[in-house]
Design an enzyme around this catalytic site. Structure first.
Site, PDB file in Angstrom:
ATOM      1  N   SER A 147      26.093  10.898  53.582  1.00 49.04           N
ATOM      2  CA  SER A 147      25.287   8.870  54.059  1.00 49.04           C
ATOM      3  C   SER A 147      25.728   8.840  52.478  1.00 49.04           C
ATOM      4  CB  SER A 147      23.676   9.542  53.922  1.00 49.04           C
ATOM      5  OG  SER A 147      23.112   8.401  53.192  1.00 49.04           O
ATOM      6  N   TYR A 160      16.544  12.971  49.895  1.00 48.46           N
ATOM      7  CA  TYR A 160      17.668  13.020  51.525  1.00 48.46           C
ATOM      8  C   TYR A 160      18.093  12.766  50.663  1.00 48.46           C
ATOM      9  CZ  TYR A 160      19.642  11.277  54.908  1.00 48.46           C
ATOM     10  OH  TYR A 160      20.237  10.823  56.139  1.00 48.46           O
TER      11      TYR A 160
END
Length: 255
Positions: A147, A160
């Site tokens: 990501s 995360y």
């Protein structure tokens, strides 16, 4: 996404894509299938698996579905065993499963939540590859889905983001360990409006804010991520390993 637009870089190849019944994972499976791969998709719910397999087959794609919660050791083994029983080998593995169960600052995150983030976003990918590695063909390819948040973990997604940073290191480490017969690379998607990232489209103001963070002034699509993943998994990237491609429309990304 139109099947006729693509070549056949994966003709005769077998690809497993985890968390692939919707969003980025589904588009990756679809793209690999359009290019000739037999694709094995998985998700936690049988209903979702059946629906996704049906969609792929309706588009002329050879597809097999398996229920697999990546935290379930037996379901991971079943995923690999079913693939090998039907197709005899594994050429591509795309590791897309992830969770973000907390929006708390890191130092206010419960231990159980930290454990879940570590387990799903990092540990299970290693364990699944342990099961898959004996069946990987020569010249096989592994692609992790990280990501943009790996480079600058944002508030509300900080832990995360840290787990996604870890995938960048895991990519480097496994690329060395699995060379020369298996390449290992990573795709770091930017802002893509999916169910997983529904906060992006929660308001028009938020959407425009995200768009303006990119040089191209638009959000990414699941097809953008699928294209980058297919490139890295294909022989077109045969001299690329241990690398991360950031697909973010020019959003700044630097560790």
């Amino acid at each position: 996404m139109e099947k006729s637009k693509f070549g056949k870089r994966f003709e005769g190849k077998v690809a497993i894509v985890t968390a692939s019944t919707q969003g980025i994972g589904f588009s990756i499976a679809q793209r690999l299938g359009f290019e000739g791969a037999s694709v094995v998709i998985s998700s936690r719910k049988q209903k979702n698996v059946d629906e996704a397999v049906g969609k792929l087959k309706a588009q002329g794609i050879e597809a097999l579905g398996s229920v697999c919660h990546v935290s379930n050791a037996q379901q991971r083994k079943n995923l690999i065993e079913q693939t090998v029983q039907k197709y005899g080998k594994i050429d591509v593995v795309v590791l897309n499963a992830a969770v973000n169960p907390s929006v708390n600052p890191i130092l206010q995150t419960k231990e159980s939540t930290l454990d879940k983030l570590w387990e799903v976003n990092i540990k299970t990918s290693i364990l699944l590859l342990q099961d898959a590695s004996p069946h990987l063909s020569k010249c096989s390819s592994i692609v992790f889905i990280s990501s943009i948040s790996a480079f600058q973990p944002p508030p509300g997604m900080a832990m995360y983001g840290v787990t996604k940073t870890a995938l960048l290191g895991l990519t480097k480490a496994l690329a060395t360990e699995l060379a020369p017969h298996t390449r290992v690379n990573c795709v770091a998607p930017g802002f893509v409006p999916t169910h997983f990232a529904s906060y992006i489209t929660s308001s028009e103001i938020k959407r425009r804010e995200m768009e303006n963070m990119t040089s191209l002034k638009r959000l990414g699509t699941t097809q953008d991520m699928a294209a980058a993943t297919a490139f890295l998994a294909s022989d077109d990237a045969s001299y690329i390993t241990g690398e991360t491609i950031v697909v973010s429309g020019g959003t700044p990304s630097r560790l």
